[in-house]
Scaffold this active site. Structure first.
Site, PDB file in Angstrom:
ATOM      1  N   ARG A  51     -21.232  32.303   5.067  1.00  0.00           N
ATOM      2  CA  ARG A  51     -19.942  31.875   4.893  1.00  0.00           C
ATOM      3  C   ARG A  51     -19.378  30.549   4.804  1.00  0.00           C
ATOM      4  O   ARG A  51     -18.586  30.229   3.974  1.00  0.00           O
ATOM      5  CB  ARG A  51     -19.033  32.651   6.389  1.00  0.00           C
ATOM      6  CG  ARG A  51     -18.736  33.998   6.506  1.00  0.00           C
ATOM      7  CD  ARG A  51     -18.913  34.402   7.867  1.00  0.00           C
ATOM      8  NE  ARG A  51     -20.269  34.432   8.042  1.00  0.00           N
ATOM      9  CZ  ARG A  51     -21.099  35.470   7.470  1.00  0.00           C
ATOM     10  NH1 ARG A  51     -20.754  36.546   7.214  1.00  0.00           N
ATOM     11  NH2 ARG A  51     -22.486  35.285   8.158  1.00  0.00           N
ATOM     12  N   THR A  52     -20.226  29.619   5.544  1.00  0.00           N
ATOM     13  CA  THR A  52     -19.767  28.352   5.547  1.00  0.00           C
ATOM     14  C   THR A  52     -19.852  27.646   4.035  1.00  0.00           C
ATOM     15  O   THR A  52     -19.043  26.952   3.585  1.00  0.00           O
ATOM     16  CB  THR A  52     -20.286  27.426   6.606  1.00  0.00           C
ATOM     17  OG1 THR A  52     -20.219  28.608   7.808  1.00  0.00           O
ATOM     18  CG2 THR A  52     -19.764  26.186   6.827  1.00  0.00           C
TER      19      THR A  52
HETATM   20  N1   CP Z   1     -19.735  31.441  10.729  1.00  0.00           N
HETATM   21  C1   CP Z   1     -20.910  30.952   9.923  1.00  0.00           C
HETATM   22  O1   CP Z   1     -21.099  29.646  10.338  1.00  0.00           O
HETATM   23  O2   CP Z   1     -21.402  31.710   9.257  1.00  0.00           O
HETATM   24  P1   CP Z   1     -22.709  31.494   8.350  1.00  0.00           P
HETATM   25  O3   CP Z   1     -23.697  30.918   9.051  1.00  0.00           O
HETATM   26  O4   CP Z   1     -23.102  32.726   7.493  1.00  0.00           O
HETATM   27  O5   CP Z   1     -22.014  30.119   7.492  1.00  0.00           O
END
Ligand code: CP
Length: 306
Positions: A51-52
């Site tokens: 996501r990030t």
């Molecule tokens: N929420 C979050 O940090 O997801 P990721 O680790 O997939 O980036």
């Protein structure tokens, strides 16, 4: 030049402005479609992410800019021993802004001290995850219509969970915030946050072990997953990993207007059957993450759209 290392880098008023901008972007995406034409975002990810990293990239693409970067330390010259400071000096020659995730607490801070472009902390060890916090604040404001006067339950790995640490730091600045800290003894919120942030700030909180005990009394339930990579040994992780599972039966104990957030990724801590509950807000939260990062990029690049 501004960087984002912690949610506290913005005053409450500046945060309000940023969240308002994110909401305007959601309502009028076409207005912002070329706002970053000619600008480049570099994503420097020394730790895994879905996501990030991709939401920063989606944000820049939605603004008409371009993206570059690496998604693991192995695929960069960090694998040959290059320092963060040399890497950021290099990236400053290529890009206009960058987002950095690093397993070491403070690495993005080192980067911003040697950078000539804005640096966004995209998560540093067990320390902070400020863009997740901006996402969480926008989500809470949208589902509840306010950011103060509420009880927030924080459940899971409160010891290593950087999203929880960042969120607490940000929320204590709003009036009428109370916390229910839901964790096993081994994963309690660290003393330095309980003492320095909550006790010293006079913020009411209670600590409970059973999720069921907290369910009737929360406006927001913020679930989190165990930070496998930060556990000292595998046995502790295996013992703790399924300690909390939010399911339909537990959701029945909660008020009709209690929303569930989760920074994701989910492992086992929310049963898939909860996804269809209208109070499950964690995938809406993912979408808000793009709008808020668009607003952040515009703010740090000092780009104004009229
Ligand atoms: N929420 C979050 O940090 O997801 P990721 O680790 O997939 O980036």
């Amino acid at each position: 030049m501004r960087h984002l290392m912690s949610p506290l880098d913005f005053s409450v008023e500046e945060l309000d402005t940023l969240l308002d901008l994110a909401q305007d972007i959601e309502a009028n995406p076409e207005k912002y479609a070329h706002a970053c034409a000619g600008k480049k975002l570099a994503t420097l990810f020394y730790e895994p992410s879905t996501r990030t990293r991709l939401s920063h990239e989606a944000a820049m693409l939605n603004l008409g800019g371009s993206i570059m970067g690496f998604s693991s330390a192995d695929s960069s010259s960090a694998a040959k021993g290059e320092s963060v400071s040399d890497t950021i000096r290099t990236i400053s020659c290529y890009a206009d802004i960058c987002a950095m995730r690093h397993p070491k607490e403070g690495a993005p801070m080192v980067a911003c001290q040697h950078s000539s472009i804005p640096v966004i902390n995209a998560g540093d060890g067990g320390h902070q995850h400020p863009t997740q916090t901006l996402t969480d604040l926008l989500t809470i404001r949208n589902v509840k219509g306010r950011l103060g006067d509420m009880t927030i339950g924080l459940c899971g790995d409160l010891k290593f969970g950087r999203t929880v640490h960042s969120l607490i730091n940000a929320l204590v600045r709003y009036k009428g915030i109370r916390f229910i800290l839901i964790s096993p003894e081994e994963l309690r919120l660290p003393e330095y946050i309980r003492h320095d942030v909550l006790d010293r700030g006079g913020v009411p909180y209670e600590e409970v072990v059973r999720l069921e005990d907290a369910m009737p009394n929360q406006d927001i339930l913020y679930m989190s997953w165990d930070q496998k990579e930060r556990f000292f040994n595998k046995e502790d992780y295996v013992r703790m990993k399924d300690f909390y599972i939010l399911d339909r039966a537990k959701m029945k104990l909660a008020p009709e207007d209690m929303y569930v957030l989760h920074p994701l990724p989910r492992v086992n801590e929310i049963a898939v059957e909860v996804d269809s509950d209208p109070r499950a807000a964690y995938f809406r939260q993912v979408q808000y993450g793009v709008y808020v990062r668009m607003a952040l990029i515009l703010t740090l690049l000092d780009i104004h759209v009229h």
